[in-house]
Scaffold this motif. Structure first.
Motif, short mmCIF file in Angstrom:
data_model
loop_
_atom_site.label_atom_id
_atom_site.label_comp_id
_atom_site.label_asym_id
_atom_site.label_seq_id
_atom_site.Cartn_x
_atom_site.Cartn_y
_atom_site.Cartn_z
N PRO A 1 0.83 -1.22 0.00
CA PRO A 1 0.00 0.00 0.00
C PRO A 1 0.85 1.26 0.00
O PRO A 1 1.19 1.79 1.06
N ILE A 2 1.19 1.73 -1.18
CA ILE A 2 2.02 2.93 -1.33
C ILE A 2 1.14 4.16 -1.46
O ILE A 2 1.33 5.16 -0.79
N SER A 3 0.16 4.10 -2.39
CA SER A 3 -0.72 5.23 -2.64
C SER A 3 -1.94 5.12 -1.75
O SER A 3 -2.55 4.05 -1.65
N GLU A 4 -2.30 6.21 -1.10
CA GLU A 4 -3.38 6.18 -0.14
C GLU A 4 -4.72 6.04 -0.84
O GLU A 4 -4.98 6.65 -1.88
N THR A 5 -5.58 5.22 -0.26
CA THR A 5 -6.94 5.04 -0.77
C THR A 5 -7.92 5.41 0.33
O THR A 5 -7.58 5.39 1.52
N GLY A 6 -9.13 5.74 -0.06
CA GLY A 6 -10.12 6.10 0.95
C GLY A 6 -11.38 6.59 0.31
O GLY A 6 -11.50 6.69 -0.91
N VAL A 7 -12.34 6.92 1.13
CA VAL A 7 -13.63 7.37 0.62
C VAL A 7 -13.65 8.86 0.38
O VAL A 7 -14.51 9.36 -0.34
N ARG A 8 -12.72 9.60 1.00
CA ARG A 8 -12.70 11.04 0.78
C ARG A 8 -12.11 11.33 -0.59
O ARG A 8 -11.16 10.69 -1.02
N ARG A 9 -12.65 12.34 -1.28
CA ARG A 9 -12.24 12.68 -2.64
C ARG A 9 -11.85 14.16 -2.68
O ARG A 9 -12.55 15.00 -2.10
N PRO A 10 -10.75 14.47 -3.39
CA PRO A 10 -9.82 13.52 -4.01
C PRO A 10 -8.86 12.94 -2.98
O PRO A 10 -8.51 13.61 -2.02
N THR A 11 -8.47 11.70 -3.18
CA THR A 11 -7.54 11.05 -2.27
C THR A 11 -6.10 11.32 -2.68
O THR A 11 -5.29 11.76 -1.87
N THR A 12 -5.74 11.05 -3.94
CA THR A 12 -4.39 11.29 -4.43
C THR A 12 -4.27 12.75 -4.85
O THR A 12 -4.96 13.21 -5.75
N ALA A 13 -3.40 13.51 -4.14
CA ALA A 13 -3.27 14.94 -4.39
C ALA A 13 -2.07 15.27 -5.24
O ALA A 13 -2.00 16.35 -5.79
N ALA A 14 -1.12 14.35 -5.34
CA ALA A 14 0.09 14.61 -6.12
C ALA A 14 0.57 13.28 -6.71
O ALA A 14 0.31 12.21 -6.15
N PRO A 15 1.27 13.31 -7.84
CA PRO A 15 1.77 12.06 -8.43
C PRO A 15 2.73 11.35 -7.49
O PRO A 15 3.56 11.97 -6.82
N ILE A 16 2.62 10.02 -7.46
CA ILE A 16 3.50 9.18 -6.66
C ILE A 16 4.14 8.18 -7.60
O ILE A 16 3.47 7.58 -8.44
N ALA A 17 5.47 7.99 -7.48
CA ALA A 17 6.21 7.12 -8.39
C ALA A 17 6.75 5.92 -7.65
O ALA A 17 7.18 6.01 -6.50
#
Length: 591
Positions: A133-149
């Motif tokens: 689990p690298i990129s955060e997931t969840g019910v709140r939107r937007p969850t991913t705020a910046a690109p993750i590599a």
């Protein structure tokens, strides 16, 4: 969320900037997350010290065909800067810059972005592929705020820096996952913010990164797979990138029975309407499949497809080639045409004829012919007729030169003829040309026409008949001698008659009357014969004068108008050839 926190949802601390900056040169982490601090020192530092030396990164090498197209695009832009505005060439310039920048970076890595709408589960798929689990997931939107590599091998730091991803947002998969996915070595996976995010800066980041990555995995869900924004803003404009795109229908676990297959079929239909080539039956194109990132169903198949895709090491070149295809398609209206272009020989001759008419070449030739005939009459005519003609011609202008136009109405008419000739030849030359090049040809013709009427006026004076009498043929002296003989006979006969009347000689009217009759009849007969004989030379002399003036007018028009127009047409042919190389086809075959 508006920013990625330093702790993910598992509660484990994130890496700091210093630790992340060494991820591409250190041994892969054991737990795939941050190396935990021991006694205030980073464990990853010790691990990096014990790790093997980093391997040199091989820069990307484009194939000869793509290099040729890029060189042609660079030449095309250079030849077009003075003819096209910067907005028209902006995209092509950006493609060249990005191609140059990508070529300097690793050719052993393939950067793949995961893009999708809010709630499509792209971050969940990102974590499933990374095995952690690298990129955060969840019910709140937007969850991913910046690109993750997430990089599966070393040497990808410059590529990630090019995407503008800071060190704190760079990850590595679990060691066990990396060993199991050895074929994914070289993969750099990027999780993007939602392309339909309510935050403008998130959408801007998506657009920016999509223009830099080598491939894209579009994640759609059963509710939004037909979203107009996705198809109109992204998929349809990127149809040329079909070979470097994956379209994944996520959350198939929510579809009962055969509903998943029905949705996939409808998704393929929409993609086909977007102009996207589907990679079915082993053919190149977009891979479309369904999966569930939550249950893991289909994730293995996607990982296999990614492994084959990364192992080919051809995505960067295919991406740049598709970008060039798009640029060529957008530049088609300003470079290509569907009809033969150029200035025909017929149009050139018509232009020269119009200038010759404006300068009065035909009238000048006729005047020269009349001048030659008058000169012949003076040389071969009887003295009495010559005296009479001399009295008549005293008030006429000299026939040795062509009198220039002096009447205002004649000058205005000649100027209008010149302007009409220039407009006609410019229209002929512009026929079929794209608008920018047609405008350049017209401007060249107009610049050349400035001062052309005045130059033709001076030319009419300089190129007219030379001063003095026209040249004489070789038989003129014989005719003059014969005419003198006839005059002498008339004088002898007249003197003989006067002597007989005065009684100085014996009366004998026959001989002196015969002599006078021969002289009186022979003079006009010789003059008529000379006039008949002079028609041919006079005609040739007039045609030569007309030809000389026509050539002078044509030369003036060619230097001032035709040559600049031909230069613009040649420049267009050059850029059209370069455009043909950029498009990868012969332009003559397309139009």
């Amino acid at each position: 969320m508006t920013a990625v926190t330093d702790q993910d949802h598992t509660g484990q601390p994130d890496r700091d900037a210093e630790g992340s900056s060494r991820t591409d040169t250190a041994t892969p982490w054991d737990d795939g997350l941050i190396a935990r601090r021991v006694n205030g020192e980073e464990q990853s530092t010790a691990t990096a010290a014990r790790g093997p030396a980093p391997q040199p990164v091989t820069p990307l090498a484009y194939d000869p065909a793509l290099r040729s197209r890029l060189d042609a695009l660079r030449e095309l832009i250079g030849l077009s800067r003075t003819r096209l505005d910067n907005r028209t060439l902006a995209q092509a310039g950006r493609i060249l810059d990005e191609a140059t920048a990508r070529r300097r970076l690793s050719g052993q890595h393939t950067v793949v972005a995961i893009a999708g709408a809010t709630g499509s589960g792209k971050s969940q798929l990102f974590n499933a592929l990374a095995g952690v689990p690298i990129s955060e997931t969840g019910v709140r939107r937007p969850t991913t705020a910046a690109p993750i590599a997430c990089s599966w091998s070393d040497g990808a730091a410059p590529l990630i820096e090019r995407l503008g991803i800071p060190p704190r947002l760079r990850r590595r998969p679990l060691q066990a996952t990396a060993d199991a996915d050895e074929r994914l070595r070289g993969l750099v996976l990027v999780d993007l913010p939602d392309h339909d995010s309510a935050a403008v800066q998130h959408r801007e980041q998506v657009d920016r990164v999509l223009g830099l990555v080598d491939a894209v995995i579009w994640v759609v869900d059963p509710e939004k797979y037909a979203d107009a924004m996705l198809h109109e803003r992204y998929l349809r404009p990127m149809a040329a990138h079909a070979e470097v795109m994956f379209v994944v229908l996520n959350q198939t676990d929510r579809l009962p029975g055969e509903a998943a297959d029905q949705v996939l079929d409808d998704l393929r239909r929409l993609l086909d309407e977007d102009g996207i080539v589907l990679g079915e039956y082993g053919e190149p194109g977009t891979t479309v499949q369904g999966l569930s990132a939550l249950t893991g169903d289909g994730v293995g198949e996607l990982r296999e497809s990614l492994a084959r895709f990364v192992a080919e090491r051809g995505a960067p070149s295919r991406r740049i080639s598709a970008d060039v295809d798009i640029a060529a398609a957008r530049l088609w209206p300003v470079y290509a045409t569907r009809r033969r272009t150029g200035l025909s020989e017929e149009a050139r001759e018509e232009f020269s004829d119009r200038l010759a008419d404006a300068v009065g070449a035909t009238a000048a030739g006729e005047a020269a012919e009349r001048a030659w005939l008058r000169n012949a009459n003076r040389a071969c005519g009887t003295p009495w007729l010559r005296l009479w003609r001399w009295c008549q011609e005293r008030s006429e202008p000299s026939t040795g030169r062509v009198a220039p136009r002096g009447q205002p109405d004649e000058e205005a008419t000649a100027r209008q003829r010149v302007e009409q000739a220039v407009r006609t030849v410019a229209d002929r030359a512009c026929a079929g040309l794209p608008a920018p090049w047609a405008q350049a040809v017209r401007e060249a013709a107009v610049r050349g026409s400035q001062g052309l009427p005045e130059a033709l006026d001076e030319l009419a004076v300089r190129a007219g008949l030379p001063p003095g009498r026209p040249p004489r043929p070789g038989w003129w002296p014989v005719a003059v001698l014969a005419q003198v003989s006839m005059t002498v006979l008339q004088f002898l006969g007249g003197l003989w008659l006067v002597a007989q009347i005065a009684g100085l000689m014996a009366p004998n009217l026959g001989v002196p009357v015969l002599l006078m009759a021969i002289g009186i009849v022979g003079g006009p007969l010789i003059e008529w014969s000379c006039r008949m004989a002079a028609r041919g030379p006079a005609r040739r002399y007039g045609l030569e004068a007309e030809r000389r003036l026509r050539e002078a007018a044509a030369g003036c028009g060619r230097a001032r108008v035709l040559d600049p127009v031909a230069a613009e047409l040649l420049r267009y042919r050059e850029v059209r050839e370069q455009y043909g190389r950029v498009a990868g086809v012969g332009v003559a075959g397309r139009g």
